[in-house]
Design an enzyme around this catalytic site. Structure first.
Site, PDB file in Angstrom:
ATOM      1  N   LYS A  40       0.827  -1.221   0.000  1.00 41.12           N
ATOM      2  CA  LYS A  40       0.000   0.000   0.000  1.00 41.12           C
ATOM      3  C   LYS A  40       0.851   1.256   0.000  1.00 41.12           C
ATOM      4  CE  LYS A  40      -2.390   2.452   3.750  1.00 41.12           C
ATOM      5  NZ  LYS A  40      -1.388   3.361   4.065  1.00 41.12           N
ATOM      6  N   ASN A  41       1.807   1.340   0.903  1.00 34.14           N
ATOM      7  CA  ASN A  41       2.518   2.610   1.050  1.00 34.14           C
ATOM      8  C   ASN A  41       3.485   2.884  -0.102  1.00 34.14           C
ATOM      9  OD1 ASN A  41       1.013   3.226   3.255  1.00 34.14           O
ATOM     10  ND2 ASN A  41       2.553   2.660   4.762  1.00 34.14           N
ATOM     11  N   CYS A  84      -5.222   8.213   8.681  1.00 37.09           N
ATOM     12  CA  CYS A  84      -5.413   7.725  10.052  1.00 37.09           C
ATOM     13  C   CYS A  84      -5.084   8.822  11.054  1.00 37.09           C
ATOM     14  CB  CYS A  84      -4.510   6.526  10.308  1.00 37.09           C
ATOM     15  SG  CYS A  84      -4.979   5.064   9.385  1.00 37.09           S
ATOM     16  N   ARG A 123      -0.026  15.412  12.956  1.00 37.72           N
ATOM     17  CA  ARG A 123       0.684  14.980  11.743  1.00 37.72           C
ATOM     18  C   ARG A 123       1.105  16.211  10.938  1.00 37.72           C
ATOM     19  NH1 ARG A 123      -1.924   9.445   9.326  1.00 37.72           N
ATOM     20  NH2 ARG A 123       0.144   9.331   8.409  1.00 37.72           N
ATOM     21  N   ASP A 141       3.781   0.587  12.171  1.00 38.73           N
ATOM     22  CA  ASP A 141       2.567   0.047  11.549  1.00 38.73           C
ATOM     23  C   ASP A 141       2.294  -1.402  11.959  1.00 38.73           C
ATOM     24  OD1 ASP A 141       2.288   2.499  10.390  1.00 38.73           O
ATOM     25  OD2 ASP A 141       3.058   1.901   8.430  1.00 38.73           O
ATOM     26  N   ARG A 194      -8.980   0.048   3.616  1.00 39.31           N
ATOM     27  CA  ARG A 194      -8.061   1.008   2.985  1.00 39.31           C
ATOM     28  C   ARG A 194      -6.730   0.334   2.670  1.00 39.31           C
ATOM     29  NH1 ARG A 194      -6.377   5.343   6.560  1.00 39.31           N
ATOM     30  NH2 ARG A 194      -4.940   5.543   4.836  1.00 39.31           N
TER      31      ARG A 194
HETATM   32  N1  EPU Z   1       6.679  14.524  11.049  1.00 43.48           N
HETATM   33  C1  EPU Z   1       6.969  15.855  11.330  1.00 43.48           C
HETATM   34  N2  EPU Z   1       6.972  16.744  10.292  1.00 43.48           N
HETATM   35  C2  EPU Z   1       6.699  16.388   9.008  1.00 43.48           C
HETATM   36  C3  EPU Z   1       6.415  15.027   8.736  1.00 43.48           C
HETATM   37  C4  EPU Z   1       6.396  14.130   9.778  1.00 43.48           C
HETATM   38  O1  EPU Z   1       7.213  16.205  12.472  1.00 43.48           O
HETATM   39  O2  EPU Z   1       6.720  17.258   8.120  1.00 43.48           O
HETATM   40  C5  EPU Z   1       6.673  13.552  12.146  1.00 43.48           C
HETATM   41  C6  EPU Z   1       5.295  12.905  12.337  1.00 43.48           C
HETATM   42  O3  EPU Z   1       4.471  13.695  13.177  1.00 43.48           O
HETATM   43  C7  EPU Z   1       5.647  11.564  12.950  1.00 43.48           C
HETATM   44  C8  EPU Z   1       6.996  11.241  12.308  1.00 43.48           C
HETATM   45  O4  EPU Z   1       7.502  12.467  11.793  1.00 43.48           O
HETATM   46  O5  EPU Z   1       5.814  11.697  14.334  1.00 43.48           O
HETATM   47  C9  EPU Z   1       6.946  10.233  11.174  1.00 43.48           C
HETATM   48  O6  EPU Z   1       6.009  10.657  10.205  1.00 43.48           O
HETATM   49  P1  EPU Z   1       6.144  10.264   8.652  1.00 43.48           P
HETATM   50  O7  EPU Z   1       6.145  11.511   7.866  1.00 43.48           O
HETATM   51  O8  EPU Z   1       7.290   9.313   8.508  1.00 43.48           O
HETATM   52  O9  EPU Z   1       4.796   9.484   8.416  1.00 43.48           O
HETATM   53  P2  EPU Z   1       3.857   9.547   7.133  1.00 43.48           P
HETATM   54  O10 EPU Z   1       4.673   9.712   5.914  1.00 43.48           O
HETATM   55  O11 EPU Z   1       2.743  10.497   7.375  1.00 43.48           O
HETATM   56  C10 EPU Z   1       4.002   7.008   6.621  1.00 43.48           C
HETATM   57  C11 EPU Z   1       3.031   5.883   6.431  1.00 43.48           C
HETATM   58  C12 EPU Z   1       2.411   5.532   7.771  1.00 43.48           C
HETATM   59  C13 EPU Z   1       3.518   5.145   8.760  1.00 43.48           C
HETATM   60  C14 EPU Z   1       4.572   6.274   8.838  1.00 43.48           C
HETATM   61  C15 EPU Z   1       5.771   5.900   9.682  1.00 43.48           C
HETATM   62  C16 EPU Z   1       2.257   6.229   4.203  1.00 43.48           C
HETATM   63  C17 EPU Z   1       1.146   6.648   3.297  1.00 43.48           C
HETATM   64  N3  EPU Z   1       2.007   6.303   5.493  1.00 43.48           N
HETATM   65  O12 EPU Z   1       3.243   8.098   7.145  1.00 43.48           O
HETATM   66  O13 EPU Z   1       1.616   4.389   7.523  1.00 43.48           O
HETATM   67  O14 EPU Z   1       2.974   4.936  10.038  1.00 43.48           O
HETATM   68  O15 EPU Z   1       5.029   6.603   7.523  1.00 43.48           O
HETATM   69  O16 EPU Z   1       6.387   4.762   9.180  1.00 43.48           O
HETATM   70  O17 EPU Z   1       3.309   5.834   3.746  1.00 43.48           O
HETATM   71  C18 EPU Z   1      -0.161   2.903   7.811  1.00 43.48           C
HETATM   72  O18 EPU Z   1       0.199   2.345   6.764  1.00 43.48           O
HETATM   73  O19 EPU Z   1      -0.990   2.408   8.599  1.00 43.48           O
HETATM   74  C19 EPU Z   1       0.427   4.199   8.162  1.00 43.48           C
HETATM   75  C20 EPU Z   1      -0.111   5.022   9.047  1.00 43.48           C
END
Ligand code: EPU
Length: 427
Positions: free
Chosen positions: A22-23, A117, A122, A305, A397
């Protein structure tokens, strides 16, 4: 409203085949708009997040042709409407990858503030920091994030925190920037590498994905390609944990064992027996799981995850386990639902303490997000009695054919539709 009804207490056994990640898919589909010829994407998971992105691409003017259940052709050459509608964007987080992709393609983008989610705060400050370093300006108006640039110039970007989303978005934006972009403190997740491989397959020059320094030499034009998405690490992990929780014996096919090393190690440590093959794993368990501690970290650490699924498993262990989520500040909302099933879990901030009791009892519960939903499915499979899970749209999803796959492993699970009138009457 649809729900899953699980009659628990059955061992899972047999073989299950894992779908595409998915990701990775949710990054590669927006990336496909950068191609300047049709792309065939294979091993695409049939999940609602993918359907939403395909709808966005169609609305933009891309031509989508279904080849088979897991392969499509995207022709992005006639995109006339580079716009992401709010109604679709609010359904998922990854809609914000259109920011990076549209910025690279059209030098501007407007994308609604993303949904997805609810795992705590975020922010997207690191995404915007990256775009600004490349020369873009941003603003937020009417709930939309706007970014635009006259020209994107390669630069060095140091992320203050490791972020999958920011790494992907900046990679997308930098692919056609002038000169060299260096991303430092980049995320190393398998889907970051998969996106880089896809971009390179259409002619980009991305080097170092999978390490914490990614170098992108901007190119003037990109072609098309046929690309196969990697197997889903988290879907694989979920079936591994479900097998351990039910004392089962399951061969999990179409996996990349390297992506599952940390989980494999943990499950072996707490009592499961795992055989690793080239592209499959066999998980066996007698159900005698022992307590442990888990701390989630960015890749290659223990994946956040998989945290809810592991918590569900550890409620079945004897003794006290401690789970710390170092990635998200609020990923324990589902604990209330596990408590309804008899779990004894206390939460203090990012730490949950599970007093394992060796068993769970079926109950009506609600999925609060995608992986929380997977944890409840695992709990329901292992519990004595009937578990009914509401709000399963979260689960769908990210898990392709979960009911069909679990039934093929011997689970007693079905999806039922409850008409709205029946719900209103019961209230
Ligand atoms: N963060 C910041 N600033 C930013 C971006 C992120 O402070 O600009 C912080 C977030 O608040 C969090 C940490 O950095 O504490 C990690 O966030 P990240 O950006 O890595 O997460 P994401 O890209 O929003 C993806 C996956 C998530 C998974 C996370 C961590 C996708 C679409 N989503 O989210 O997947 O938990 O990386 O590995 O790739 C899931 O699949 O269930 C899911 C939630």
């Amino acid at each position: 409203m649809d729900k899953y009804v699980i009659n628990g207490g059955r061992r899972l056994s047999g073989e299950v085949t894992i779908s595409g990640a998915k990701n990775a898919a949710v990054a590669i589909l927006p990336a496909a708009i950068l191609a300047e010829a049709p792309c065939v994407i294979e091993n695409l998971p049939n999940i609602s997040d993918v359907s939403v992105l395909l709808e966005v691409l169609s609305i933009m003017g891309a031509k989508i042709r279904t080849i088979n259940k897991s392969s499509i052709e995207i022709d992005p050459t006639r995109i006339t409407n580079p716009y992401v509608p709010y109604e679709l964007a609010k359904k998922m987080r990854a809609s914000y990858y259109f920011l990076g992709a549209l910025l690279a393609k059209h030098k501007q983008a407007a994308v609604p503030m993303p949904g997805g989610c609810d795992l705590g705060v975020r922010p997207i400050d690191q995404h915007l920091k990256g775009f600004r370093s490349l020369g873009a300006e941003d603003s937020i108006d009417d709930g939309f994030i706007h970014v635009k640039a006259n020209e994107l110039m390669g630069t060095q970007i140091y992320f203050d925190t490791v972020s999958v989303g920011a790494t992907i978005n900046v990679m997308l934006a930098a692919v056609k920037a002038k000169g060299l972009t260096i991303i430092e403190n980049a995320a190393k997740e398998p889907h970051v590498v998969d996106l880089a491989n896809f971009l390179n397959s259409i002619g980009a020059d991305v080097f170092g994905a999978g390490t914490d320094v990614i170098k992108i030499h901007g190119v003037d034009s990109l072609g098309g390609a046929t690309y196969s998405i990697i197997p889903d690490q988290i879907e694989s992990g979920t079936y591994m944990v479900a097998t351990a929780a039910t004392g089962g014996d399951v061969v999990i096919k179409n996996v990349i064992p390297k992506h599952l090393e940390v989980l494999t190690f943990k499950l072996e440590k707490i009592g499961a027996d795992i055989e690793v093959f080239d592209e499959s794993l066999r998980v066996r368990s007698q159900g005698n799981i022992t307590k442990t501690s888990i701390k989630t970290m960015p890749h290659p650490g223990f994946p956040t995850d998989m945290q809810p699924q592991m918590t569900a498993l550890l409620t079945l262990a004897e003794g006290t386990s401690m789970i710390t989520d170092n990635v998200w500040d609020n990923r324990f909302k589902y604990v209330d639902e596990l408590r309804r099933m008899g779990a004894d879990i206390s939460v203090d901030g990012k730490v949950a303490v599970v007093e394992g009791k060796g068993s769970l009892k079926g109950a009506p519960v609600k999925a609060t997000d995608l992986r929380a939903g997977a944890a409840l499915v695992i709990a329901g499979l292992a519990a004595q009695g009937v578990t009914e899970i509401e709000d399963i749209y979260h689960i769908e999803r990210g898990y392709e054919d979960i009911v069909v796959k679990l039934r093929s492993l011997g689970a007693d699970i079905k999806k039922i539709h409850v008409p709205e009138e029946a719900i209103k009457k019961a209230l």
